[in-house]
Motif scaffolding. Structure first.
Motif, PDB file in Angstrom:
ATOM      1  N   ARG A 176       0.817  -1.207   0.000  1.00 42.62           N
ATOM      2  CA  ARG A 176       0.000   0.000   0.000  1.00 42.62           C
ATOM      3  C   ARG A 176       0.855   1.263   0.000  1.00 42.62           C
ATOM      4  N   GLU A 177       1.947   1.218   0.743  1.00 44.81           N
ATOM      5  CA  GLU A 177       2.758   2.423   0.892  1.00 44.81           C
ATOM      6  C   GLU A 177       3.713   2.676  -0.269  1.00 44.81           C
ATOM      7  N   ASN A 178       3.971   1.643  -1.085  1.00 41.17           N
ATOM      8  CA  ASN A 178       5.006   1.798  -2.117  1.00 41.17           C
ATOM      9  C   ASN A 178       4.502   1.679  -3.548  1.00 41.17           C
ATOM     10  N   ASP A 179       3.168   1.780  -3.701  1.00 41.72           N
ATOM     11  CA  ASP A 179       2.623   1.832  -5.049  1.00 41.72           C
ATOM     12  C   ASP A 179       3.060   0.615  -5.885  1.00 41.72           C
ATOM     13  N   VAL A 180       2.974  -0.547  -5.268  1.00 38.30           N
ATOM     14  CA  VAL A 180       3.386  -1.784  -5.940  1.00 38.30           C
ATOM     15  C   VAL A 180       2.238  -2.304  -6.782  1.00 38.30           C
ATOM     16  N   ASN A 183      -4.901  -6.252  -1.143  1.00 34.92           N
ATOM     17  CA  ASN A 183      -4.159  -5.024  -0.870  1.00 34.92           C
ATOM     18  C   ASN A 183      -3.785  -4.226  -2.109  1.00 34.92           C
ATOM     19  N   GLY A 184      -4.456  -4.548  -3.210  1.00 36.07           N
ATOM     20  CA  GLY A 184      -4.364  -3.652  -4.352  1.00 36.07           C
ATOM     21  C   GLY A 184      -3.377  -4.025  -5.452  1.00 36.07           C
ATOM     22  N   ILE A 185      -2.789  -5.215  -5.354  1.00 34.41           N
ATOM     23  CA  ILE A 185      -1.928  -5.673  -6.454  1.00 34.41           C
ATOM     24  C   ILE A 185      -2.757  -5.806  -7.727  1.00 34.41           C
ATOM     25  N   LYS A 186      -2.178  -5.441  -8.861  1.00 35.85           N
ATOM     26  CA  LYS A 186      -2.931  -5.503 -10.114  1.00 35.85           C
ATOM     27  C   LYS A 186      -2.605  -6.729 -10.948  1.00 35.85           C
TER      28      LYS A 186
END
Lengths: 218, 218
Positions: A142-146, A168-171
């Motif tokens: 989340r904090e490192n725009d991964v 957690n938002g991984i694409k």
DNA sequence: TAGATTGTTAATCGATTAACAATC
DNA sequence: TAGATTGTTAATCGATTAACAATC
């Protein structure tokens, strides 16, 4: 640039075009016809023209294609002009090997984090990146725009880790674990099943030997 | 067992069948219908029956397929009942990672030798196998009944090394170098182009994001 | 302009899916 | 025997190749 429903067959060929065009460019070649390229690549000229035309008319009648500009265009289509941050989950042999592979950086893929559940591996450094415990993963993403996770863990844990990544938002997941991941359709998955690949090789060795035997028998 | 001209599309699916059947077997499942398997694997039942019938009638009307026996049959088709000795050429990160991968042994692939031109790597041990200088390669292949070479060297040297391998009786190359090898048709080549795979992933991330953007604009 | 080569439509080929008779 | 499910043929779909008019 109409890109509606282009088949994965076509997409799968783009990196190869990109590679050949890059080599031509490095050799200082300025223009190339579909005919010449088809001979180099051992595909039909027709297929090259069809494939490229899915993305727009990059060529010019009577001239062919400009190598430099076609190379850049395909790079753009492949999204190589954009930057992606990736983490590696699983710091075993394969994970570390991929972390050390510097060429990915040249294509815009930036190695930013590495995780493992094995305390012996935590703290180890791979190309300047420290291996962290799995507990840190969610926050780090989340904090490192991964946006990409490379999955190099045994198959038993893969499905659960994939869920955590997605939550957690991984694409996208580059999956080296030997299972088929079950993720929502908006998550891109690219599988690299090494043992499947080796089995195909095994089949083909076998088949060839059997053919030879049959020939000698008849 | 008529195996004339089976397409690579079919061959490419066999390892996946093998994997699912192995899991079913480990779970103690005795029989399965093409319908059930198709739901698990997310393919059509028709495709499963078609694929399997290329190799013979493994099923039984009204019953389905016996998991254990089908698993073994596919293993045989893939040549996993035979033993193959392989060497790894290129003792860099990826080469060493593959050398350490013990699962290949379970499938009959025996890691017997490793070579590198870098003197710093020569003498290093990977799972009991010592890295040797490239000069030893030819003799080693001939004396140790090696039939597969895993190529994990930079692309610049790959073509020449492939020639040397072929000249000394190698039957198949598992190619991780980022070039298309030019070998005689009786040599089996299976390419694993990792950066191609990563580019496909990149394309799909990109495409999805563009689709989303277009949706929100309309 | 004449020659070359693309972009694109039409024809072909092969792979996937549907359907059902055969059979356990 | 009746029900289930395969093996296999036929129909459909998609991808590749061929052909050629458009055009640089």
């Amino acid at each position: 640039m109409e890109e509606k429903g282009i088949s994965q067959a076509v997409i799968g060929r783009l990196p190869r075009y990109f590679r050949y065009l890059g080599e031509l460019r490095d050799r200082g070649v300025e223009r190339i016809s579909s005919q010449e390229l088809s001979e180099m690549m051992k595909v039909t000229a027709s297929q090259i023209r069809q494939d490229l035309n899915h993305f727009g008319g990059f060529g010019q009648q009577g001239y062919g294609y400009n190598v430099e500009s076609l190379y850049r265009e395909i790079g753009k289509i492949l999204g190589l002009d954009k930057t992606h941050h990736f983490i590696i989950v699983g710091a075993g042999n394969l994970g570390r090997a991929l972390g050390n592979y510097i060429n990915f950086e040249r294509r815009g893929f930036i190695f930013t984090g590495m995780f493992d559940q094995n305390p012996d591996l935590v703290g180890m450094e791979v190309r300047g990146v420290k291996v962290q415990p799995m507990e840190n993963m969610e926050r780090f993403i989340r904090e490192n725009d991964v946006d990409i996770a490379v999955l190099t863990i045994p198959k038993t844990g893969a499905e659960k880790v994939a869920e955590r990544l997605v939550r957690n938002g991984i694409k996208a997941i580059w999956n080296f674990a030997h299972v088929d991941l079950n993720v929502p359709p908006d998550i891109q998955v690219e599988n690299v099943h090494l043992s499947d690949s080796l089995m195909k090789l095994s089949y083909n060795i076998n088949r060839y030997q059997q053919e030879q035997k049959e020939k000698s028998e008849n």
